[in-house]
Design a protein around this motif. Sequence first.
Motif, PDB file in Angstrom:
ATOM      1  N   ASN A 161     -51.922 -34.662  23.845  1.00 20.99           N
ATOM      2  CA  ASN A 161     -51.132 -34.899  22.634  1.00 20.99           C
ATOM      3  C   ASN A 161     -51.452 -36.251  22.008  1.00 20.99           C
ATOM      4  OD1 ASN A 161     -49.920 -36.603  24.443  1.00 20.99           O
ATOM      5  ND2 ASN A 161     -48.015 -35.436  24.608  1.00 20.99           N
ATOM      6  N   THR A 162     -52.660 -36.757  22.304  1.00 22.26           N
ATOM      7  CA  THR A 162     -53.119 -38.012  21.688  1.00 22.26           C
ATOM      8  C   THR A 162     -54.245 -37.718  20.711  1.00 22.26           C
ATOM      9  OG1 THR A 162     -54.678 -38.445  23.490  1.00 22.26           O
ATOM     10  CG2 THR A 162     -52.452 -39.337  23.724  1.00 22.26           C
ATOM     11  N   VAL A 163     -54.070 -36.666  19.920  1.00 27.66           N
ATOM     12  CA  VAL A 163     -55.106 -36.211  19.007  1.00 27.66           C
ATOM     13  C   VAL A 163     -54.604 -36.299  17.564  1.00 27.66           C
ATOM     14  CG1 VAL A 163     -56.179 -34.687  20.691  1.00 27.66           C
ATOM     15  CG2 VAL A 163     -54.324 -33.822  19.251  1.00 27.66           C
ATOM     16  N   THR A 164     -55.551 -36.218  16.644  1.00 26.17           N
ATOM     17  CA  THR A 164     -55.242 -36.267  15.214  1.00 26.17           C
ATOM     18  C   THR A 164     -55.579 -34.922  14.588  1.00 26.17           C
ATOM     19  OG1 THR A 164     -55.742 -38.635  15.132  1.00 26.17           O
ATOM     20  CG2 THR A 164     -55.748 -37.441  13.038  1.00 26.17           C
ATOM     21  N   ASN A 165     -54.654 -34.385  13.829  1.00 26.40           N
ATOM     22  CA  ASN A 165     -54.902 -33.109  13.158  1.00 26.40           C
ATOM     23  C   ASN A 165     -56.131 -33.206  12.259  1.00 26.40           C
ATOM     24  OD1 ASN A 165     -52.695 -31.817  14.292  1.00 26.40           O
ATOM     25  ND2 ASN A 165     -51.315 -32.353  12.628  1.00 26.40           N
ATOM     26  N   GLY A 166     -56.955 -32.160  12.283  1.00 28.35           N
ATOM     27  CA  GLY A 166     -58.145 -32.113  11.448  1.00 28.35           C
ATOM     28  C   GLY A 166     -59.394 -32.661  12.095  1.00 28.35           C
ATOM     29  N   THR A 167     -59.277 -33.276  13.272  1.00 25.04           N
ATOM     30  CA  THR A 167     -60.435 -33.810  14.006  1.00 25.04           C
ATOM     31  C   THR A 167     -60.819 -32.844  15.115  1.00 25.04           C
ATOM     32  OG1 THR A 167     -59.799 -36.099  13.551  1.00 25.04           O
ATOM     33  CG2 THR A 167     -61.317 -35.724  15.392  1.00 25.04           C
TER      34      THR A 167
END
Length: 239
Positions: A161-167
Amino acid sequence: MDASNCYTKPEYARFNFIGTKIRFISIANPRYPQYAYIKIDGIEYSFSINPGNGLRALLLFEKTDLLLTEHYVEIFQKDNSDFGLVVDAIDIDDTGTLKPYMPPSITAPANLIATAGGSQVTLSWDAIAGATGYNVKRSTTAGGPYITIATNVIATRYIDNTVTNGTTYYYVVTAVNSDGNESANSNEASATPVAAQVPTGQALLRVTINDSSEREYRLPMADIDSFVKWINYHVSTDT
């Protein structure tokens, strides 16, 4: 490495090396079987040793996008032809090192699957016998290099949950045994998290808990309005 007349039929030629690339140069022969095989870190590739147009020296196999680490290699054939594979030369990095064959003492995880969600990616993989934990590694580039984002994960499932949407993120998992030995990487899996789509008439209610963690609930707007009114009422009457 000069490996002139390194003959395999159908025995294995095995070795380890440290580097980022490996190439095989040999005599291709129309009398040879159509293919020979190589495993690099447990991943199998095939390459032709039968050009069908006469005897000649060729670059038979090349792999140049490996991570700079120690790799274990097996070269072999799968049939019982009278002709084996003759390897004239094996080429690795100028700064590379050849070592005796020593595969990892624990098998790499298999069937890694990455499933995208809103601001998170869920990973799952097959359990490995003898594993006491798993390390999860991530990159934003296919093939790495990877950074370790979790160590000694006990389950065969992990939520990043340490991610960025769209990447788009690329993941591998390794297994670790009780001796501290780490396996080779699993297959690579990728996913691109996206913002959750909220149906018409609904909304996301985000609640901050006392421990600073957050929870999100997708509810009809009427329910959220009722909850907000209830909170406002108790804040004004309970203080």
